[in-house]
Enzyme design. Structure first.
Site, PDB file in Angstrom:
ATOM      1  N   LYS A 202      56.116 -53.457  32.505  1.00 57.96           N
ATOM      2  CA  LYS A 202      54.804 -53.628  31.889  1.00 57.96           C
ATOM      3  C   LYS A 202      53.819 -53.995  32.992  1.00 57.96           C
ATOM      4  O   LYS A 202      54.005 -54.989  33.694  1.00 57.96           O
ATOM      5  CB  LYS A 202      54.859 -54.724  30.828  1.00 57.96           C
ATOM      6  CG  LYS A 202      53.481 -55.007  30.234  1.00 57.96           C
ATOM      7  CD  LYS A 202      53.570 -55.890  29.027  1.00 57.96           C
ATOM      8  CE  LYS A 202      52.195 -56.234  28.504  1.00 57.96           C
ATOM      9  NZ  LYS A 202      52.259 -57.113  27.341  1.00 57.96           N
ATOM     10  N   LYS A 256      54.943 -49.366  30.136  1.00 58.46           N
ATOM     11  CA  LYS A 256      53.672 -49.620  29.471  1.00 58.46           C
ATOM     12  C   LYS A 256      52.601 -49.933  30.492  1.00 58.46           C
ATOM     13  O   LYS A 256      52.873 -50.751  31.361  1.00 58.46           O
ATOM     14  CB  LYS A 256      53.873 -50.804  28.524  1.00 58.46           C
ATOM     15  CG  LYS A 256      52.634 -51.282  27.838  1.00 58.46           C
ATOM     16  CD  LYS A 256      52.967 -52.493  27.011  1.00 58.46           C
ATOM     17  CE  LYS A 256      51.689 -53.004  26.396  1.00 58.46           C
ATOM     18  NZ  LYS A 256      51.864 -54.268  25.757  1.00 58.46           N
ATOM     19  N   SER A 282      46.482 -49.354  23.566  1.00 54.47           N
ATOM     20  CA  SER A 282      45.200 -49.342  22.859  1.00 54.47           C
ATOM     21  C   SER A 282      44.085 -48.642  23.643  1.00 54.47           C
ATOM     22  O   SER A 282      43.285 -47.909  23.063  1.00 54.47           O
ATOM     23  CB  SER A 282      44.794 -50.781  22.542  1.00 54.47           C
ATOM     24  OG  SER A 282      44.714 -51.551  23.735  1.00 54.47           O
TER      25      SER A 282
HETATM   26  C1  PBG Z   1      51.077 -58.992  24.405  1.00 52.13           C
HETATM   27  C2  PBG Z   1      50.908 -57.538  24.304  1.00 52.13           C
HETATM   28  C3  PBG Z   1      49.852 -56.771  24.807  1.00 52.13           C
HETATM   29  C4  PBG Z   1      50.057 -55.475  24.334  1.00 52.13           C
HETATM   30  C5  PBG Z   1      51.252 -55.479  23.593  1.00 52.13           C
HETATM   31  N1  PBG Z   1      51.782 -56.772  23.607  1.00 52.13           N
HETATM   32  C6  PBG Z   1      48.629 -57.152  25.559  1.00 52.13           C
HETATM   33  C7  PBG Z   1      48.709 -57.758  26.873  1.00 52.13           C
HETATM   34  O1  PBG Z   1      49.751 -57.821  27.521  1.00 52.13           O
HETATM   35  O2  PBG Z   1      47.668 -58.250  27.306  1.00 52.13           O
HETATM   36  C8  PBG Z   1      49.138 -54.333  24.572  1.00 52.13           C
HETATM   37  C9  PBG Z   1      49.238 -53.213  23.607  1.00 52.13           C
HETATM   38  C10 PBG Z   1      48.073 -52.298  23.634  1.00 52.13           C
HETATM   39  O3  PBG Z   1      47.157 -52.410  24.473  1.00 52.13           O
HETATM   40  O4  PBG Z   1      48.056 -51.404  22.773  1.00 52.13           O
HETATM   41  N2  PBG Z   1      51.872 -59.493  25.362  1.00 52.13           N
END
Ligand code: PBG
Length: 333
Positions: A202, A256, A282
């Site tokens: 991630k 991700k 998103s």
């Molecule tokens: C939280 C989380 C996030 C997303 C999924 N779980 C945001 C982040 O890490 O700031 C993002 C998903 C998306 O942007 O669609 N840990």
């Protein structure tokens, strides 16, 4: 006339493109409804679906509405939903205690959906950000994200989610050692069959902005997540992260964001041959929707092409906010 003599046996790729029958016969990858995980946002209340301005077409749903979404998913053949709670700011704290409340919004949503639609898979997110007054995924002390204290909290959160009936746990926090600690706790609590889909690779990405709006974390977040999420410059590191999480007990892994990291998806799949997922996040969704809504791109074909790219890059499935639309399109074909 034909081609010059010396080109006569050269491949004519157009032979296998001349009509849709031959094209479909030789397709290497296809997208199917069974590849989709549908992320949904839940809120407190009754009979409400509230628009999220930065994610056109996506709404925050009260639990009764989330049950309707699950029934729709089941009918359409979408195998799994992923639940993200939008938590009242009054419940957010420094130590994030609400995260492991067995009766919190997310756990109530999981239990309610599982009892209404037992055979849909429910995935949850393990990270403290929805419950953290600092907006971070980990516990913050003097501006530092504390790794091991956060992992202890995540373990409690995981057990509460397993208790509520979650099928797939998705640790998305990027703390070190969380997969091993969660797996050990699941085993010793008898949750042998709970699946871990680790957000292994991630990245500290600019593409999460609309999600942070959706869960109400944008205004709270102080600083950025670069001390725990991976540097977008690195992909060797992604392989080491995946190797570590698999060794610690992850069943499946995720990359991700998605589209900007398709190279990482391919490397992970080729190296580990394990169930590999991508999250079309998103910001990717928002970017495509903005292009559709101003008439710049044609919605259906661009959406399908964006999803097919994940299959081509080696992914077995994708988390995408397009899931309900895609399911309709794919089922009507
Ligand atoms: C939280 C989380 C996030 C997303 C999924 N779980 C945001 C982040 O890490 O700031 C993002 C998903 C998306 O942007 O669609 N840990």
């Amino acid at each position: 006339m034909g081609l010059e003599h010396n080109q006569q046996n050269a491949p004519r790729f157009r032979r296998l493109r001349q009509n849709s029958s031959i094209r479909s016969l030789i397709q290497e990858k296809t997208l199917s409804v069974s590849d989709l995980i549908w992320p949904i946002f839940v809120i407190e209340g009754q009979n409400e679906a509230i628009d999220i301005p930065t994610m056109p077409g996506v709404q925050r749903l009260t639990i009764d509405k989330a049950i309707e979404a699950a029934k729709f998913a089941k009918k359409m053949g979408i195998p799994a939903l992923c639940i993200f709670p939008c938590v009242d700011v009054k419940l957010k704290s420094e130590m994030c205690e609400e995260a492991w409340n067995t009766n919190n919004l997310s756990n109530r949503a999981v239990a309610a959906i599982k009892s209404a639609v037992p055979d849909i898979l429910i995935m949850t997110d393990i990270a403290l950000d929805p419950y953290n007054i600092n907006g971070h995924d980990g516990i913050v002390k003097n501006g530092i994200i504390l790794n091991d204290q956060t992992v202890e909290a995540l373990v409690k959160m995981a057990i509460a989610q397993a208790k509520s009936g979650a099928d797939i746990l998705g640790p998305s926090d990027m703390m070190d050692g969380r997969i091993g600690s969660i797996r050990t706790a699941l085993e010793s609590s008898g949750y042998y069959d709970v699946i871990i889909l680790s957000y292994s690779a991630k990245y500290a990405s600019a593409f999460y902005g609309p999600f942070r709006d959706a869960v109400g974390a944008s205004n709270l977040l102080i600083g950025d997540k670069r001390t725990y999420q991976a540097d977008p410059s690195n992909s060797d590191e992604a392989l080491r992260l995946v190797a570590r999480d698999l060794a610690e007990g992850a069943d499946m892994v995720m990359i991700k964001p998605g589209m900007p990291y398709l190279d990482v998806c391919r490397r992970v799949k080729d190296t580990f041959l394990v169930p590999t997922f991508a999250y079309q996040v998103s910001g990717e969704y928002g970017m495509l929707m903005a292009a559709f809504n101003c008439g710049m791109l044609e919605e259906e074909s661009a959406m399908l092409e964006s999803l097919l790219s994940f299959k081509r890059a080696g992914c077995d499935g994708v988390l995408t906010y397009f899931a309900p639309k895609l399911a309709k399109i794919l089922n009507e074909r």
